[in-house]
Design a protein around this motif. Sequence first.
Motif, PDB file in Angstrom:
ATOM      1  N   ILE A   1       7.879   1.286  -2.119  1.00 21.34           N
ATOM      2  CA  ILE A   1       8.407   0.286  -3.058  1.00 21.34           C
ATOM      3  C   ILE A   1       7.343  -0.788  -3.330  1.00 21.34           C
ATOM      4  O   ILE A   1       7.134  -1.190  -4.473  1.00 21.34           O
ATOM      5  CB  ILE A   1       9.701  -0.360  -2.495  1.00 21.34           C
ATOM      6  CG1 ILE A   1      10.791   0.711  -2.289  1.00 21.34           C
ATOM      7  CG2 ILE A   1      10.206  -1.463  -3.417  1.00 21.34           C
ATOM      8  CD1 ILE A   1      12.062   0.210  -1.592  1.00 21.34           C
TER       9      ILE A   1
ATOM     10  N   THR B   1      10.403   7.205  -0.481  1.00 21.43           N
ATOM     11  CA  THR B   1       9.071   6.666  -0.161  1.00 21.43           C
ATOM     12  C   THR B   1       8.551   7.353   1.106  1.00 21.43           C
ATOM     13  O   THR B   1       9.326   7.989   1.822  1.00 21.43           O
ATOM     14  CB  THR B   1       9.182   5.164   0.145  1.00 21.43           C
ATOM     15  OG1 THR B   1       9.985   5.024   1.346  1.00 21.43           O
ATOM     16  CG2 THR B   1       9.850   4.391  -0.979  1.00 21.43           C
TER      17      THR B   1
ATOM     18  N   THR C   1      15.536   5.039  -0.976  1.00 19.79           N
ATOM     19  CA  THR C   1      14.475   5.172  -1.972  1.00 19.79           C
ATOM     20  C   THR C   1      13.432   6.149  -1.438  1.00 19.79           C
ATOM     21  O   THR C   1      13.046   6.067  -0.267  1.00 19.79           O
ATOM     22  CB  THR C   1      13.837   3.792  -2.246  1.00 19.79           C
ATOM     23  OG1 THR C   1      14.879   2.869  -2.561  1.00 19.79           O
ATOM     24  CG2 THR C   1      12.859   3.851  -3.408  1.00 19.79           C
TER      25      THR C   1
ATOM     26  N   ARG D   1      -1.646  -2.879   6.999  1.00 18.30           N
ATOM     27  CA  ARG D   1      -2.570  -2.796   8.142  1.00 18.30           C
ATOM     28  C   ARG D   1      -3.681  -1.775   7.903  1.00 18.30           C
ATOM     29  O   ARG D   1      -4.836  -2.023   8.197  1.00 18.30           O
ATOM     30  CB  ARG D   1      -1.782  -2.424   9.412  1.00 18.30           C
ATOM     31  CG  ARG D   1      -0.854  -3.513   9.909  1.00 18.30           C
ATOM     32  CD  ARG D   1       0.166  -2.963  10.874  1.00 18.30           C
ATOM     33  NE  ARG D   1       0.893  -1.852  10.238  1.00 18.30           N
ATOM     34  CZ  ARG D   1       1.750  -1.058  10.851  1.00 18.30           C
ATOM     35  NH1 ARG D   1       2.002  -1.231  12.133  1.00 18.30           N
ATOM     36  NH2 ARG D   1       2.359  -0.079  10.199  1.00 18.30           N
TER      37      ARG D   1
ATOM     38  N   SER E   1       0.820  -1.226   0.000  1.00 21.16           N
ATOM     39  CA  SER E   1       0.000   0.000   0.000  1.00 21.16           C
ATOM     40  C   SER E   1       0.848   1.268   0.000  1.00 21.16           C
ATOM     41  O   SER E   1       0.301   2.367   0.043  1.00 21.16           O
ATOM     42  CB  SER E   1      -0.938  -0.003   1.207  1.00 21.16           C
ATOM     43  OG  SER E   1      -0.191  -0.024   2.408  1.00 21.16           O
ATOM     44  N   SER E   2       2.168   1.134  -0.049  1.00 18.33           N
ATOM     45  CA  SER E   2       3.009   2.339   0.018  1.00 18.33           C
ATOM     46  C   SER E   2       4.392   2.070  -0.582  1.00 18.33           C
ATOM     47  O   SER E   2       4.853   0.931  -0.628  1.00 18.33           O
ATOM     48  CB  SER E   2       3.150   2.745   1.490  1.00 18.33           C
ATOM     49  OG  SER E   2       4.104   3.766   1.648  1.00 18.33           O
TER      50      SER E   2
HETATM   51  N1  LIG Z   1      12.906   3.376   1.318  1.00 18.76           N
HETATM   52  C1  LIG Z   1      14.171   2.998   1.468  1.00 18.76           C
HETATM   53  O1  LIG Z   1      15.103   3.804   1.481  1.00 18.76           O
HETATM   54  C2  LIG Z   1      14.505   1.552   1.598  1.00 18.76           C
HETATM   55  C3  LIG Z   1      13.558   0.617   1.962  1.00 18.76           C
HETATM   56  N2  LIG Z   1      13.906  -0.701   2.107  1.00 18.76           N
HETATM   57  C4  LIG Z   1      12.899  -1.692   2.485  1.00 18.76           C
HETATM   58  O2  LIG Z   1      11.901  -1.736   1.491  1.00 18.76           O
HETATM   59  C5  LIG Z   1      10.653  -2.068   2.072  1.00 18.76           C
HETATM   60  C6  LIG Z   1       9.626  -1.007   1.693  1.00 18.76           C
HETATM   61  O3  LIG Z   1      10.044   0.225   2.196  1.00 18.76           O
HETATM   62  P1  LIG Z   1       9.282   1.591   1.872  1.00 18.76           P
HETATM   63  O4  LIG Z   1       8.590   1.460   0.585  1.00 18.76           O
HETATM   64  O5  LIG Z   1      10.267   2.673   2.090  1.00 18.76           O
HETATM   65  O6  LIG Z   1       8.242   1.628   3.093  1.00 18.76           O
HETATM   66  P2  LIG Z   1       6.857   2.415   3.331  1.00 18.76           P
HETATM   67  O7  LIG Z   1       6.856   2.813   4.770  1.00 18.76           O
HETATM   68  O8  LIG Z   1       6.642   3.461   2.323  1.00 18.76           O
HETATM   69  O9  LIG Z   1       5.783   1.252   3.161  1.00 18.76           O
HETATM   70  C7  LIG Z   1       5.757   0.201   4.049  1.00 18.76           C
HETATM   71  C8  LIG Z   1       4.609  -0.725   3.734  1.00 18.76           C
HETATM   72  O10 LIG Z   1       4.619  -1.823   4.658  1.00 18.76           O
HETATM   73  C9  LIG Z   1       3.378  -1.905   5.337  1.00 18.76           C
HETATM   74  N3  LIG Z   1       3.593  -2.358   6.705  1.00 18.76           N
HETATM   75  C10 LIG Z   1       4.340  -1.768   7.673  1.00 18.76           C
HETATM   76  N4  LIG Z   1       4.261  -2.456   8.805  1.00 18.76           N
HETATM   77  C11 LIG Z   1       3.447  -3.520   8.566  1.00 18.76           C
HETATM   78  C12 LIG Z   1       2.973  -4.605   9.351  1.00 18.76           C
HETATM   79  N5  LIG Z   1       3.313  -4.737  10.625  1.00 18.76           N
HETATM   80  N6  LIG Z   1       2.156  -5.501   8.764  1.00 18.76           N
HETATM   81  C13 LIG Z   1       1.806  -5.376   7.481  1.00 18.76           C
HETATM   82  N7  LIG Z   1       2.212  -4.388   6.684  1.00 18.76           N
HETATM   83  C14 LIG Z   1       3.033  -3.474   7.226  1.00 18.76           C
HETATM   84  C15 LIG Z   1       2.813  -0.466   5.276  1.00 18.76           C
HETATM   85  O11 LIG Z   1       1.406  -0.424   5.426  1.00 18.76           O
HETATM   86  P3  LIG Z   1       0.701  -0.185   6.880  1.00 18.76           P
HETATM   87  O12 LIG Z   1       1.533   0.836   7.595  1.00 18.76           O
HETATM   88  O13 LIG Z   1      -0.683   0.253   6.581  1.00 18.76           O
HETATM   89  O14 LIG Z   1       0.727  -1.508   7.558  1.00 18.76           O
HETATM   90  C16 LIG Z   1       3.239  -0.070   3.875  1.00 18.76           C
HETATM   91  O15 LIG Z   1       2.378  -0.616   2.919  1.00 18.76           O
HETATM   92  C17 LIG Z   1      10.917  -2.174   3.572  1.00 18.76           C
HETATM   93  O16 LIG Z   1      11.143  -3.516   3.896  1.00 18.76           O
HETATM   94  C18 LIG Z   1      12.173  -1.356   3.767  1.00 18.76           C
HETATM   95  O17 LIG Z   1      12.898  -1.760   4.899  1.00 18.76           O
HETATM   96  C19 LIG Z   1      15.177  -1.130   1.876  1.00 18.76           C
HETATM   97  C20 LIG Z   1      16.148  -0.256   1.514  1.00 18.76           C
HETATM   98  C21 LIG Z   1      15.894   1.148   1.342  1.00 18.76           C
END
Ligand SMILES: NC(=O)C1=CN([C@@H]2O[C@H](COP(=O)(O)OP(=O)(O)OC[C@H]3O[C@@H](n4cnc5c(N)ncnc54)[C@H](OP(=O)(O)O)[C@@H]3O)[C@@H](O)[C@H]2O)C=CC1
Length: 333
Positions: A46, A224, A222, A66, A43-44
């Motif tokens: 990557i 986001t 990234t 969530r 939902s957000s």
């Molecule tokens: N952005 C960056 O710089 C980098 C990111 N990453 C990894 O890439 C992935 C995506 O990151 P990014 O796009 O920035 O993150 P965002 O915070 O933009 O999105 C995170 C997503 O995960 C969901 N989420 C978070 N907690 C839970 C939970 N307990 N249960 C189910 N869903 C959950 C959120 O929805 P909701 O909150 O509604 O549950 C949301 O859809 C992560 O694993 C991050 O560690 C890796 C390297 C770099």
Amino acid sequence: MLILFGIIIASISIFILFLYYSLDKKISYKDLNRKHVVITGGSSGIGKAVAIEAAELGASVTIIGRDKNKLQSVVDEIKSRHTIHSYQKIQYASLDVTSDYKSIEKCFTELEEYIGPIFMLINCAGMCICGQFENMNVDDIKQMIDLNYFGTAYPTRYVLPGMKKRNEGIIVFVSTEAALFGIYGYSAYGAAKWAVRGLAESVFMELVGTNVRLTLAFPPDTDTPGFKQEELTKPKETKLISGSGGLHSPTTVGKKMIADAMKGKSYSVFGLTGHILSLMYCGTIDSISQVLLQIVTLGFIRAIIILIVLSFHKIVRDGLKEKASKKHSEKDD
Ligand SMILES: NC(=O)C1=CN([C@@H]2O[C@H](COP(=O)(O)OP(=O)(O)OC[C@H]3O[C@@H](n4cnc5c(N)ncnc54)[C@H](OP(=O)(O)O)[C@@H]3O)[C@@H](O)[C@H]2O)C=CC1
Ligand SMILES: CCCCCCCCCCCCCCCC(=O)[C@@H](N)CO
């Protein structure tokens, strides 16, 4: 001289032939038509970019998160703008991936009943809380493992038996460039992502000889919503070090990740720094070209990376000096 040259050429050829017959053949998928793709964290950021890309490749998509409002709005957006066939189903499931295994199992079973067996699982749910380890809130240390590690391990544990039985499927693990070498301020978070990497490497070997594939992704910074959040509490040193890898767009990262997974690559990296760092990555044997490139370049690359890491040490030392002089001037006031 000529004999020596001949021996070297012959040995290299035998080595290449040996690799050719020993490595599992790459399975490459051109599209995802009629396939069920599940994206945790869809939902957000990557995960959302990956969900859009999967829909554009013809998949039926389930996104997991969530917050139902965020999930619904992404489902609506994909349905209205990103599907290419009328039969594609786009849905969401509201699930906390840190829940106990029984809840994960129940949710995933229902998803498969509604859309069909999961062909591709992309574990994107995750987050980063930064800080020097001694300053970390202890609950956050545990949360990092619960979300980033168990949030990947449990869904993967669920899909593996079905994929092995059908002898097809793709799993993507989302780690980070900070799991290619340890970085200041990514202690609790980095450890959880190293755990993800460790799990990937073992499961990778457990999949040898099957047609199930696993791709371990190492994204850089990234842009986001999650990244904007982590920036608020990120130490200056971490910003400087992490920023040297550049800031990438979620669409570019999402597209590359899914493309690598569909090509059957064992790891996925992004941008120039990602590619250079990946030369040091010896956790999986991906292809003949990877092996040859590493054999030829590793010594040189190691030297370059030592220089870069030492420049990061300088950032940390400068930080210490700055803090010391701040303390000093506060005392004087
Ligand atoms: N952005 C960056 O710089 C980098 C990111 N990453 C990894 O890439 C992935 C995506 O990151 P990014 O796009 O920035 O993150 P965002 O915070 O933009 O999105 C995170 C997503 O995960 C969901 N989420 C978070 N907690 C839970 C939970 N307990 N249960 C189910 N869903 C959950 C959120 O929805 P909701 O909150 O509604 O549950 C949301 O859809 C992560 O694993 C991050 O560690 C890796 C390297 C770099
Ligand atoms: C030629 C030079 C090659 C080597 C350069 C080294 C560059 C190091 C960059 C490290 C970037 C770490 C990003 C972590 C992102 C992340 O996981 C967080 N944003 C969490 O969300």
